[in-house]
Design a protein around this motif. Structure first.
Motif, PDB file in Angstrom:
ATOM      1  N   LEU A 216       0.838  -1.311   0.069  1.00  0.00           N
ATOM      2  CA  LEU A 216      -0.003  -0.307   0.062  1.00  0.00           C
ATOM      3  C   LEU A 216       0.853   1.446  -0.079  1.00  0.00           C
ATOM      4  O   LEU A 216       0.404   2.328  -0.638  1.00  0.00           O
ATOM      5  N   PHE A 217       1.880   1.106   0.742  1.00  0.00           N
ATOM      6  CA  PHE A 217       2.917   2.283   0.749  1.00  0.00           C
ATOM      7  C   PHE A 217       3.753   2.663  -0.668  1.00  0.00           C
ATOM      8  O   PHE A 217       3.853   3.576  -1.092  1.00  0.00           O
ATOM      9  N   THR A 218       4.079   1.641  -1.135  1.00  0.00           N
ATOM     10  CA  THR A 218       5.024   1.690  -2.387  1.00  0.00           C
ATOM     11  C   THR A 218       4.260   1.973  -3.740  1.00  0.00           C
ATOM     12  O   THR A 218       4.772   2.476  -4.477  1.00  0.00           O
ATOM     13  N   LYS A 219       3.036   1.189  -3.719  1.00  0.00           N
ATOM     14  CA  LYS A 219       2.101   1.359  -4.618  1.00  0.00           C
ATOM     15  C   LYS A 219       1.252   2.360  -4.822  1.00  0.00           C
ATOM     16  O   LYS A 219       1.044   2.879  -5.736  1.00  0.00           O
ATOM     17  N   PHE A 220       0.764   2.761  -3.612  1.00  0.00           N
ATOM     18  CA  PHE A 220      -0.193   3.686  -3.574  1.00  0.00           C
ATOM     19  C   PHE A 220      -0.078   4.983  -2.693  1.00  0.00           C
ATOM     20  O   PHE A 220      -0.859   5.613  -2.829  1.00  0.00           O
ATOM     21  N   GLY A 221       1.217   4.856  -1.941  1.00  0.00           N
ATOM     22  CA  GLY A 221       1.431   5.994  -1.162  1.00  0.00           C
ATOM     23  C   GLY A 221       0.635   5.885  -0.031  1.00  0.00           C
ATOM     24  O   GLY A 221       0.577   7.110   0.916  1.00  0.00           O
ATOM     25  N   VAL A 222      -0.118   4.891   0.419  1.00  0.00           N
ATOM     26  CA  VAL A 222      -0.842   4.853   1.751  1.00  0.00           C
ATOM     27  C   VAL A 222       0.069   4.890   2.971  1.00  0.00           C
ATOM     28  O   VAL A 222       1.121   4.143   2.917  1.00  0.00           O
ATOM     29  N   LEU A 223      -0.201   5.565   3.912  1.00  0.00           N
ATOM     30  CA  LEU A 223       0.602   5.739   5.129  1.00  0.00           C
ATOM     31  C   LEU A 223       0.691   4.414   5.967  1.00  0.00           C
ATOM     32  O   LEU A 223      -0.254   3.598   5.878  1.00  0.00           O
ATOM     33  N   PRO A 224       1.775   4.099   6.354  1.00  0.00           N
ATOM     34  CA  PRO A 224       1.952   2.811   7.069  1.00  0.00           C
ATOM     35  C   PRO A 224       0.883   2.323   8.223  1.00  0.00           C
ATOM     36  O   PRO A 224       0.701   1.269   8.388  1.00  0.00           O
ATOM     37  N   TRP A 225       0.386   3.388   9.065  1.00  0.00           N
ATOM     38  CA  TRP A 225      -0.332   3.445   9.710  1.00  0.00           C
ATOM     39  C   TRP A 225      -1.835   2.722   9.339  1.00  0.00           C
ATOM     40  O   TRP A 225      -2.501   1.690  10.111  1.00  0.00           O
ATOM     41  N   PHE A 226      -2.048   3.019   8.179  1.00  0.00           N
ATOM     42  CA  PHE A 226      -3.447   2.601   7.580  1.00  0.00           C
ATOM     43  C   PHE A 226      -3.346   1.091   7.066  1.00  0.00           C
ATOM     44  O   PHE A 226      -4.072   0.391   7.150  1.00  0.00           O
ATOM     45  N   GLY A 227      -1.998   1.084   6.556  1.00  0.00           N
ATOM     46  CA  GLY A 227      -1.647  -0.406   6.050  1.00  0.00           C
ATOM     47  C   GLY A 227      -1.466  -1.318   6.998  1.00  0.00           C
ATOM     48  O   GLY A 227      -2.016  -2.580   7.086  1.00  0.00           O
ATOM     49  N   MET A 228      -1.121  -0.846   8.400  1.00  0.00           N
ATOM     50  CA  MET A 228      -1.018  -1.613   9.245  1.00  0.00           C
ATOM     51  C   MET A 228      -2.197  -2.190   9.873  1.00  0.00           C
ATOM     52  O   MET A 228      -2.467  -3.400   9.959  1.00  0.00           O
ATOM     53  N   LEU A 229      -3.305  -1.447  10.054  1.00  0.00           N
ATOM     54  CA  LEU A 229      -4.645  -1.567  10.312  1.00  0.00           C
ATOM     55  C   LEU A 229      -5.231  -2.450   9.109  1.00  0.00           C
ATOM     56  O   LEU A 229      -6.041  -3.498   9.636  1.00  0.00           O
ATOM     57  N   GLY A 230      -5.206  -2.099   8.160  1.00  0.00           N
ATOM     58  CA  GLY A 230      -5.653  -2.892   6.803  1.00  0.00           C
ATOM     59  C   GLY A 230      -5.165  -4.319   6.885  1.00  0.00           C
ATOM     60  O   GLY A 230      -5.709  -5.311   6.671  1.00  0.00           O
ATOM     61  N   GLY A 231      -3.805  -4.442   7.175  1.00  0.00           N
ATOM     62  CA  GLY A 231      -3.132  -5.915   7.126  1.00  0.00           C
ATOM     63  C   GLY A 231      -3.684  -6.603   8.461  1.00  0.00           C
ATOM     64  O   GLY A 231      -4.057  -7.679   8.285  1.00  0.00           O
ATOM     65  N   GLY A 232      -3.920  -5.978   9.614  1.00  0.00           N
ATOM     66  CA  GLY A 232      -4.761  -6.688  10.919  1.00  0.00           C
ATOM     67  C   GLY A 232      -5.993  -7.215  10.361  1.00  0.00           C
ATOM     68  O   GLY A 232      -6.363  -8.233  10.651  1.00  0.00           O
TER      69      GLY A 232
END
Length: 328
Positions: free
Chosen positions: A80-96
């Motif tokens: 999410l961070f490398t492909k779409f620029g989504v901040l890691p915090w949102f990616g962290m919750l999304g992954g969870g």
């Protein structure tokens, strides 16, 4: 609930708060970057083992495939961070959330298995996921993902000048995992899980919804494990399937709980505090010989602990057995 049990639970919180405070002050004394790195990994694995312990310790569903959820958390955040620029915090919750949903989906067929059949199923599923990611070009395949560094920032959760921000996040993560386990341990779900672990047929006859209780434990365990995977991805800034999804990670999540005291609140913390520094130090100082001396020493310590304290190291601090039905 008797007064002794209430006092013990309150004491657990006080001891945890004191230890967390001491840990928070440790970087003020320990300046060596290598030791700080070990402290970060120790806290991370303490939290991951606590997450594993919810399913494997309290509920009795021994999983050796938790590397799947660890890897999903790492890959979700990184992609999410490398492909779409989504901040890691949102990616962290999304992954969870993604890992919790997948755990529920996988739990539907696998929780109908018992004993070693369930263990084997978890290993096979995790290995299949590893092979899929090794061949998934969009996710970097075997080459993995190099997370670009864009300056020190809490928003992007990247720090190059110091490991202290990672240390304090790992400490917070460990505290949250501990508090969640502490709360669940004395909840309806906690008693259900222990009943399912002891005798699922008897538990069902008493009104426990065995299948639902297992699914709940799997979802919570997978969510917390994925958070750890997302943190690890940001910590190392590079991931590939072999670095986040191998069987080794599943073992490193289970071993601290098993050796510290499976199905106990303090077992994963105690086990991680001993095993992770031991792993890192033996690998650094005697692993370079190429003769596997570090693995021999590490394995010997594990065997000695297992033989001396089959109930786990937490048994060293137990004065007397807890009343039946009361959590350790």
């Amino acid at each position: 609930m008797n007064d002794a049990h209430t006092k013990r639970r309150r004491r657990d919180l006080i001891v945890a708060a004191v230890l967390a405070l001491l840990a928070a002050c440790a970087p003020l004394v320990v300046k060596d970057v290598y030791i700080q790195n070990i402290m970060v990994l120790t806290l991370m694995y303490a939290a991951l083992s606590q997450a594993w312990n919810i399913l494997g310790g309290y509920c009795g569903q021994i999983s050796l495939g938790h590397a799947l959820y660890f890897g999903l958390g790492a890959y979700t955040t990184a992609l999410l961070f490398t492909k779409f620029g989504v901040l890691p915090w949102f990616g962290m919750l999304g992954g969870g959330v993604l890992s919790a949903l997948i755990a529920l989906g996988l739990g539907y067929p696998t929780f109908r298995l018992r004993g070693h059949y369930f263990v084997i199923a978890t290993i096979v599923i995790a290995e299949i996921a590893l092979l899929l990611f090794l061949n998934w070009d969009w996710a970097g395949a075997a080459l993995g993902i190099d997370i670009p560094v864009r300056g020190d920032s809490w928003a992007k959760f990247q720090f190059t000048r110091s490991k202290l921000p990672y240390f304090y996040f790992a400490l917070a993560f460990c505290c949250v995992a501990f508090l969640i386990t502490w709360w669940l341990e004395d909840s309806k779900w906690g008693y259900w899980w222990r009943a399912v672990k002891d005798n699922p047929d008897a538990a069902e006859s008493l009104g426990v919804v065995v299948f639902n209780s297992k699914m709940g434990a799997a979802a919570v365990s997978a969510f917390l494990t994925a958070i750890g995977g997302a943190f690890y991805a940001q910590f190392v800034s590079y991931i590939d399937p072999d670095s986040v999804m191998t069987f080794q990670f599943s073992l490193l999540m289970a071993l601290p709980a098993v050796l510290g005291g499976i199905g106990t609140l303090w077992g994963p913390v105690l086990g991680a505090a001993i095993l992770i520094p031991l792993t890192e130090l033996t690998r650094s100082y005697i692993g370079g010989s190429g003769r596997g001396v570090d693995l021999i020493l590490y394995g010997t310590v594990i065997v000695v602990i297992a033989l001396a304290r089959p109930e786990g190291l937490i048994g060293l601090f137990s004065r007397k057995p807890a009343p039946k039905g009361v959590p350790q």
